[in-house]
Design an enzyme around this catalytic site. Sequence first.
Site, PDB file in Angstrom:
ATOM      1  N   HIS A 399       0.855  -1.189   0.000  1.00 47.31           N
ATOM      2  CA  HIS A 399       0.000   0.000   0.000  1.00 47.31           C
ATOM      3  C   HIS A 399       0.886   1.233   0.000  1.00 47.31           C
ATOM      4  CE1 HIS A 399      -2.402   3.284   1.786  1.00 47.31           C
ATOM      5  NE2 HIS A 399      -3.419   2.706   1.177  1.00 47.31           N
ATOM      6  N   HIS A 408      -2.883   3.833  -2.641  1.00 49.66           N
ATOM      7  CA  HIS A 408      -2.863   3.060  -3.881  1.00 49.66           C
ATOM      8  C   HIS A 408      -2.188   1.718  -3.606  1.00 49.66           C
ATOM      9  CE1 HIS A 408      -2.752   2.165  -8.109  1.00 49.66           C
ATOM     10  NE2 HIS A 408      -1.429   2.082  -8.122  1.00 49.66           N
TER      11      HIS A 408
END
EC number: 3.4.19.12
Length: 451
Positions: A399, A408
């Site tokens: 992450h 993201h």
Amino acid sequence: MKNIEEMPSKSQLVAHRSRGLINTSNTCFMNVILQSLTGCQLFLRVIKNLSDLEDLGKYPTLHSFNQFYTEYFSNPTSNILNNNSNSTTTTSSSSTTATTTSTSNNNKSQTPTSPIQQHHQSQTNGLSNQPSVATQSQQQQQPQPPINPKHFNDLVKSFNSKVSPVPQTTVSPHSMVQVSKKKLKLQLYNNSLPQTICQQDAQEFLVFLLDLIHEEFLTLIKDIDIPKEDDKSTPTSTSIVDDNWEVVGKKGKTAIITNSQQELPKTPISQIFSGVLRSSFNRTGSKESITVEPFYCLHLDIRPEEINSLEDALKFFMKPEIIEGYTCSTKKIEISASKSWSFESLPRILIVHFKRFAFESDTSKKLDKLIRFPTQLSLSTASNHQTQKKYSLFSVVSHHGRGLSQGHYTCDIYQPQQAQWIRYDDSTFTEVKEQDVLNREAYLLLYQLVN
């Protein structure tokens, strides 16, 4: 269908072809899970065995995976990676940015040199056991375009109503069965996320997805194995086991065993991903109390300063916890008590979740901390410490960003046939070195049992 041992031999590997996945609307959390499951040979074999099944549309998630993999492994053309010294399909370093938008695919055809390119060019109908040398004409083919995972739109909506992919022209032939995350039987802790936070969590989605597939397999198995009228046997379902029983352990010590949850029925999913944890509770003057419960995902705390590796996190997880101020219910006096965790049984696929997020008020805070993890891992059960089960790492989900609602996801998948790691960032992918993978701030690790 019920027993995974009845499926083809593990040696019959499904050749993996790298394909990017389009981020339709902040769905990078789904893309990394789909890529991770695609990198899981056992899971691929399960889905592959469903291809000839009639009325698969009755089972929405299984049907979606069958459609998805049909497209993923279709049209066996060259899958060329750009090789501008770093073998990448993207011209930007988007895998390190904290954004939920899909990276543009600026692929340009260049001369392939990597083993995985030769392997992709040699495949027939998406299946191959041995790579071959690519021809010059094959080398000049364009890479396959990324896939739009539209088959899972309804599933994503049922997981989180705040994530709504762009409507597609293709209409799903079936309605998605609504499954509440609150009813998941294999969650070992309640995240209790504030409703104002967009819950785009890859770990939650993976557990949600596995539980959904497991339930559909239960229905499928029941439909296939319909008992005759004179068959008095209990149909396949989630059954309750005895609440308590007493066992005699080493040196004649006795313990009370309790099943905290319903017994997990046998399906290909439970046979692959489900293990069993043992919680031992000890108190002065009483027999040891043991609680066993199934799990899909092993949630590990990494906040303490002494935790710097996966091994450290496992030791901390299994370390006996002293319970302060415990009072005996009969004598009404304070006594010594402790609780500890261990493995009752280990899964074929071990999913490790590093707990990087903490939630305060309506915001999430992320713990940015490098946790070392090995490519090979050995574990043992509480009943057999002498025998070590060996695991091999095949997926690392990372992450990027400070918060869960604004970050993201990317993932690194190992392809054993080419001994090559591939990094996926939505529609783009790139070959990476093993050390680059080991330097990631991992969020999820997936290990496969060796032999």
